[in-house]
Scaffold this motif. Structure first.
Motif, PDB file in Angstrom:
ATOM      1  N   LEU A 424       0.856  -1.187   0.000  1.00 53.76           N
ATOM      2  CA  LEU A 424       0.000   0.000   0.000  1.00 53.76           C
ATOM      3  C   LEU A 424       0.888   1.232   0.000  1.00 53.76           C
ATOM      4  CD1 LEU A 424      -2.778   1.363   0.223  1.00 53.76           C
ATOM      5  CD2 LEU A 424      -2.548   1.187   2.732  1.00 53.76           C
ATOM      6  N   ASP A 425       0.746   2.007  -1.072  1.00 47.92           N
ATOM      7  CA  ASP A 425       1.438   3.291  -1.182  1.00 47.92           C
ATOM      8  C   ASP A 425       0.494   4.217  -1.944  1.00 47.92           C
ATOM      9  OD1 ASP A 425       3.151   5.398  -1.267  1.00 47.92           O
ATOM     10  OD2 ASP A 425       4.664   4.435  -2.554  1.00 47.92           O
ATOM     11  N   TYR A 426      -0.450   4.870  -1.144  1.00 42.46           N
ATOM     12  CA  TYR A 426      -1.579   5.566  -1.758  1.00 42.46           C
ATOM     13  C   TYR A 426      -1.635   6.990  -1.217  1.00 42.46           C
ATOM     14  CZ  TYR A 426      -6.237   5.985  -3.840  1.00 42.46           C
ATOM     15  OH  TYR A 426      -7.300   6.353  -4.614  1.00 42.46           O
ATOM     16  N   THR A 427      -1.771   7.949  -2.182  1.00 45.54           N
ATOM     17  CA  THR A 427      -1.875   9.367  -1.824  1.00 45.54           C
ATOM     18  C   THR A 427      -3.253   9.880  -2.252  1.00 45.54           C
ATOM     19  OG1 THR A 427       0.507   9.657  -2.142  1.00 45.54           O
ATOM     20  CG2 THR A 427      -0.862  11.638  -2.130  1.00 45.54           C
ATOM     21  N   MET A 428      -3.976  10.495  -1.309  1.00 46.67           N
ATOM     22  CA  MET A 428      -5.323  10.998  -1.572  1.00 46.67           C
ATOM     23  C   MET A 428      -5.305  12.527  -1.562  1.00 46.67           C
ATOM     24  SD  MET A 428      -7.455   8.411   0.919  1.00 46.67           S
ATOM     25  CE  MET A 428      -9.039   9.036   0.385  1.00 46.67           C
ATOM     26  N   GLY A 429      -5.992  13.117  -2.581  1.00 46.85           N
ATOM     27  CA  GLY A 429      -6.119  14.548  -2.646  1.00 46.85           C
ATOM     28  C   GLY A 429      -7.316  15.053  -1.826  1.00 46.85           C
ATOM     29  N   ALA A 430      -7.546  16.382  -1.849  1.00 47.10           N
ATOM     30  CA  ALA A 430      -8.608  16.983  -1.038  1.00 47.10           C
ATOM     31  C   ALA A 430      -9.983  16.494  -1.456  1.00 47.10           C
ATOM     32  CB  ALA A 430      -8.531  18.508  -1.137  1.00 47.10           C
ATOM     33  N   ASN A 431     -10.240  16.361  -2.759  1.00 49.93           N
ATOM     34  CA  ASN A 431     -11.546  15.906  -3.227  1.00 49.93           C
ATOM     35  C   ASN A 431     -11.849  14.524  -2.715  1.00 49.93           C
ATOM     36  OD1 ASN A 431     -11.955  18.307  -4.598  1.00 49.93           O
ATOM     37  ND2 ASN A 431     -11.026  17.519  -6.505  1.00 49.93           N
ATOM     38  N   SER A 432     -10.869  13.605  -2.774  1.00 50.86           N
ATOM     39  CA  SER A 432     -11.105  12.233  -2.298  1.00 50.86           C
ATOM     40  C   SER A 432     -11.388  12.217  -0.808  1.00 50.86           C
ATOM     41  CB  SER A 432      -9.885  11.356  -2.617  1.00 50.86           C
ATOM     42  OG  SER A 432      -9.665  11.292  -4.006  1.00 50.86           O
ATOM     43  N   LEU A 437     -15.453  11.800   3.698  1.00 51.85           N
ATOM     44  CA  LEU A 437     -16.130  12.397   4.850  1.00 51.85           C
ATOM     45  C   LEU A 437     -17.638  12.487   4.611  1.00 51.85           C
ATOM     46  CD1 LEU A 437     -13.619  15.291   5.774  1.00 51.85           C
ATOM     47  CD2 LEU A 437     -13.988  13.130   6.968  1.00 51.85           C
ATOM     48  N   SER A 438     -18.017  12.779   3.365  1.00 52.44           N
ATOM     49  CA  SER A 438     -19.456  12.873   3.046  1.00 52.44           C
ATOM     50  C   SER A 438     -20.107  11.504   3.118  1.00 52.44           C
ATOM     51  CB  SER A 438     -19.649  13.476   1.648  1.00 52.44           C
ATOM     52  OG  SER A 438     -19.117  14.791   1.605  1.00 52.44           O
ATOM     53  N   SER A 439     -19.406  10.506   2.668  1.00 52.38           N
ATOM     54  CA  SER A 439     -19.991   9.158   2.621  1.00 52.38           C
ATOM     55  C   SER A 439     -20.181   8.565   4.001  1.00 52.38           C
ATOM     56  CB  SER A 439     -19.128   8.231   1.770  1.00 52.38           C
ATOM     57  OG  SER A 439     -17.843   8.095   2.371  1.00 52.38           O
ATOM     58  N   VAL A 440     -19.453   9.023   4.980  1.00 49.26           N
ATOM     59  CA  VAL A 440     -19.574   8.474   6.337  1.00 49.26           C
ATOM     60  C   VAL A 440     -20.385   9.396   7.245  1.00 49.26           C
ATOM     61  CG1 VAL A 440     -17.439   7.157   6.149  1.00 49.26           C
ATOM     62  CG2 VAL A 440     -17.370   9.491   7.036  1.00 49.26           C
ATOM     63  N   GLY A 441     -20.982  10.481   6.640  1.00 52.79           N
ATOM     64  CA  GLY A 441     -21.854  11.357   7.411  1.00 52.79           C
ATOM     65  C   GLY A 441     -21.116  12.338   8.294  1.00 52.79           C
ATOM     66  N   LEU A 442     -19.933  12.734   7.907  1.00 45.43           N
ATOM     67  CA  LEU A 442     -19.158  13.699   8.705  1.00 45.43           C
ATOM     68  C   LEU A 442     -19.096  15.041   8.013  1.00 45.43           C
ATOM     69  CD1 LEU A 442     -16.199  11.418   9.910  1.00 45.43           C
ATOM     70  CD2 LEU A 442     -18.253  12.043  11.165  1.00 45.43           C
ATOM     71  N   THR A 443     -20.177  15.398   7.271  1.00 51.31           N
ATOM     72  CA  THR A 443     -20.165  16.667   6.538  1.00 51.31           C
ATOM     73  C   THR A 443     -20.255  17.853   7.472  1.00 51.31           C
ATOM     74  OG1 THR A 443     -22.569  16.458   6.268  1.00 51.31           O
ATOM     75  CG2 THR A 443     -21.161  15.662   4.460  1.00 51.31           C
ATOM     76  N   ASN A 444     -20.784  17.618   8.693  1.00 43.82           N
ATOM     77  CA  ASN A 444     -20.874  18.728   9.636  1.00 43.82           C
ATOM     78  C   ASN A 444     -19.504  19.265  10.037  1.00 43.82           C
ATOM     79  OD1 ASN A 444     -23.672  18.563   9.612  1.00 43.82           O
ATOM     80  ND2 ASN A 444     -23.738  17.113  11.335  1.00 43.82           N
ATOM     81  N   LEU A 445     -18.463  18.415   9.832  1.00 50.45           N
ATOM     82  CA  LEU A 445     -17.109  18.856  10.181  1.00 50.45           C
ATOM     83  C   LEU A 445     -16.562  19.841   9.172  1.00 50.45           C
ATOM     84  CD1 LEU A 445     -15.522  15.467  11.335  1.00 50.45           C
ATOM     85  CD2 LEU A 445     -16.399  17.313  12.766  1.00 50.45           C
ATOM     86  N   GLY A 446     -17.198  19.936   8.026  1.00 51.55           N
ATOM     87  CA  GLY A 446     -16.737  20.829   6.973  1.00 51.55           C
ATOM     88  C   GLY A 446     -15.833  20.092   5.989  1.00 51.55           C
ATOM     89  N   LYS A 447     -15.335  20.837   5.039  1.00 54.05           N
ATOM     90  CA  LYS A 447     -14.454  20.271   4.027  1.00 54.05           C
ATOM     91  C   LYS A 447     -13.010  20.647   4.301  1.00 54.05           C
ATOM     92  CE  LYS A 447     -17.920  20.252   0.334  1.00 54.05           C
ATOM     93  NZ  LYS A 447     -18.217  20.685  -1.056  1.00 54.05           N
ATOM     94  N   VAL A 448     -12.119  19.797   3.821  1.00 55.62           N
ATOM     95  CA  VAL A 448     -10.682  20.058   3.993  1.00 55.62           C
ATOM     96  C   VAL A 448     -10.225  21.065   2.961  1.00 55.62           C
ATOM     97  CG1 VAL A 448     -10.264  17.790   4.988  1.00 55.62           C
ATOM     98  CG2 VAL A 448     -10.052  18.124   2.510  1.00 55.62           C
TER      99      VAL A 448
END
Length: 625
Positions: A424-432, A437-448
């Motif tokens: 495993l050598d995986y880099t995730m950007g802001a959109n991912s 966060l949206s898929s797990v219901g943590l949208t109240n925390l805001g976006k990165v």
């Protein structure tokens, strides 16, 4: 008158004894001189052929030391192998200032009555064996007798003779302590007395069957002994030439007669450049004409020059008698051979290299040139060639583990990319990240932030690298074989010059310089006479490391070793030991949280690495003639 006659008689015997003493003394002196000349000749010959160290100089001063200690000192200072008989108990007092070892040993042998024995390159000195007194008289059954006497007084000899034979002897007072010598076996009594009288200058007169009177003999007529016939030495000259080979038997023949007969046999002209007074005594079988002439003139003051059908003979001092010869080498190089020749070999010759024909041009006396040629032929033998098979195995092993989570904000938005398997050598950007966060219901925390990134790493790397090289090197015995494999990198070197003082100007010069990393092997073989090969081996391995800056020279890691081994022909040997191990462990994370189990996987990252390198070299020599 009586007094005058008595005085005359005493004067005569006294004079005779003095003359006899002087004759004995002169004989001893001649014997010592001959012995000294013989020993000096042997030492001179050894200094030219097998023991050139005899020409080394000795500078010694000593007083009342044992000759054994002196011989040991001479051997150490001149590197000459000298031994001396343990029975030699002699104290020596002498001073030697820059004298050759040959002259010192010759002096010791002459001065202290030593004998010289040569065994190869070893010189042994021992006291001269002096024959001891010996007396043996035996009466045989057939009225004959055998006797042996050495250094026996005449009174003791005839006393023992009386005891053995029953015959009485009256000894004249004039005999005194005269010494008797002689040997005979199975001889009659009459002939024994004749032999004893002749050998010891005595007069044995018979008075009756059991009584004899012994006088000193005045002359041969008084003895009434028949004079033995003199053996005349006959001249012998017999030379036979067939198929370019000579058979010769020569005894007491003048050189001129020998040369005349030789000219008839080989059909050549003889030219005498100077008067030569020599008598020849020699025997030869199946020799060539030059070998025959070398045997005649070697060691004399004369020499020869053979040119086509003309033979010239004369003194060595004449320039016209010199010869010139081209001596070719078949197996050795002339430039390497001239440097190892002893100076004594060429001291009376002029020797020049002739590289175009791999030869020597030699000018000098013909017999000396012949000896030089024979020595060169012994040296000019086949030099072995060694084929060296080299197998170089460079093995590298590395192991690396990287684990952890890394999050941060970059200079620009990061795209999602990486691998999931293997490792495993995986880099995730802001959109991912926002999508997760949206898929797990943590949208109240805001976006990165748009430049936010998240790296997930769990990788293990295990690798083995093996590099094999199989070069073959060839070289001659005693010469080095070299092999080098590598690469060259360059770095820039800037030089700033300031020109002028009123209006200074700056001048910039750039120069690129090389740096080399290589694998170098140097092998020097020596072939021994018993089938072994001695190898001197030097190995150097270097490699580049990272540069400290863009234009700086690269770093270099080096591994070296040298070894000397001895193996049989066509045997293989393994040389190892160039091994390098390195390991590192790096951990980055939050304080305290990176130490707590389970949480440390989220709040830290870790990197473990191990590297191991090993160099093995296999060497196999093969000798060819």
């Amino acid at each position: 008158m009586l007094s005058l006659k008595t005085t005359g008689k005493i004067t005569y015997y006294t004079l005779r004894n003095i003359i006899f003493f002087l004759l004995i003394l002169s004989f001893k002196i001649v014997q010592c001189q001959e012995k000294g000349i013989r020993i000096k000749s042997v030492l001179d010959s050894l200094s030219i052929t097998s023991i050139p160290q005899l020409n080394n100089k000795v500078d010694l001063s000593f007083s009342n030391i044992s000759i054994k200690e002196l011989i040991r000192t001479i051997a150490n200072s001149t590197e000459v192998n000298i031994t001396i008989d343990p029975k030699a108990e002699i104290q020596v007092n002498s001073n030697f200032n820059k004298v050759s070892a040959t002259d010192v040993i010759s002096y010791l042998c002459s001065e202290y009555n030593l004998e010289l024995i040569n065994r190869g390159t070893i010189i042994h000195l021992q006291p001269t064996i002096i024959k001891e007194e010996k007396l043996l008289i035996e009466m045989l059954n057939d009225s004959t007798l055998s006797y042996e006497a050495n250094k026996i007084k005449v009174s003791d000899f005839f006393k023992e003779f009386t005891n053995r034979s029953g015959i009485n002897f009256i000894l004249s007072p004039e005999i005194g302590d005269k010494i008797v010598h002689g040997f005979s076996k199975g001889i009659s009594l009459h002939n024994a007395f004749l032999q004893i009288s002749a050998e010891n200058n005595l007069d044995i007169t018979k008075k009756d069957s059991h009584l004899y009177v012994v006088y000193p003999a005045l002359n041969k007529a008084a003895l009434n002994v028949p004079e033995l016939p003199k053996i005349k030495k006959e001249k012998l000259l017999n030379i036979h030439y067939k198929d370019e080979k000579l058979d010769a038997e020569i005894a007491d023949v003048p050189l001129n007669d020998v040369l005349l007969e030789l000219s008839h046999q080989i059909d050549c002209s003889i030219g005498m450049l100077s008067a030569v007074d020599m008598k020849i005594n020699m025997t030869s079988r199946q020799t060539t004409v030059p070998e025959f002439l070398n045997s005649i003139f070697y060691g004399s003051e004369n020499t020869y020059r053979l040119s086509d059908k003309n033979l010239y003979v004369g003194s060595r001092k004449l320039p016209g008698i010199k010869s010139c010869e081209l001596i070719k080498l078949n197996n050795r190089s002339v430039d390497s051979l001239i440097r190892v020749l002893p100076a004594q070999m060429t001291q009376d010759l002029t020797v020049k290299e002739y590289g175009e024909q791999n030869s020597f041009i030699v000018w000098g006396d013909a017999d000396l040139i012949s000896n030089f040629r024979k020595t060169i032929q012994k040296i000019d033998v086949v030099v072995p060639v060694i084929l060296i098979d080299v197998i170089i195995v460079d093995t590298g092993k590395n192991f690396k583990i990287e684990t952890g989570i890394e999050a941060g904000i970059g200079d620009a938005p990061t795209k999602t990319s990486g691998t999931i398997n293997p490792g495993l050598d995986y880099t995730m950007g802001a959109n991912s990240v926002n999508n997760i966060l949206s898929s797990v219901g943590l949208t109240n925390l805001g976006k990165v932030s748009p430049n936010f990134y998240l790296k997930l790493k769990a990788m293990e790397t295990d690798g083995i690298l093996e590099i094999r090289s199989t070069p073959q090197l060839s070289t001659m015995n005693g010469h080095s074989a070299k092999m080098s494999i590598g690469q060259t990198e360059y770095y820039r070197e800037d030089l700033t010059n300031i020109i002028g003082s009123q209006n200074p100007q700056t001048q910039l010069q750039s120069q690129y310089k090389p740096v080399e990393a290589k694998l170098a092997v140097i092998i020097k073989p020596y072939v021994t006479g018993n089938g072994y090969v001695s190898l001197t081996i030097e190995v150097e391995q270097s490699q580049f490391t990272e540069r400290i800056s863009t234009y700086a020279p690269p770093g270099i890691e080096s591994r070296k070793f040298s070894s000397m081994i001895r193996i049989r022909n066509q045997e293989m040997i393994l040389l190892g030991g160039l091994e390098e191990d390195s390991s590192s462990k790096t951990t980055k994370g939050w304080p305290l949280l990176s130490k707590i189990p389970i949480l440390k996987w989220i709040f830290s990252s870790k990197t473990d690495s191990k590297d191991k390198k090993h160099l093995n070299i296999f060497i196999k020599p093969t000798v060819f003639y």
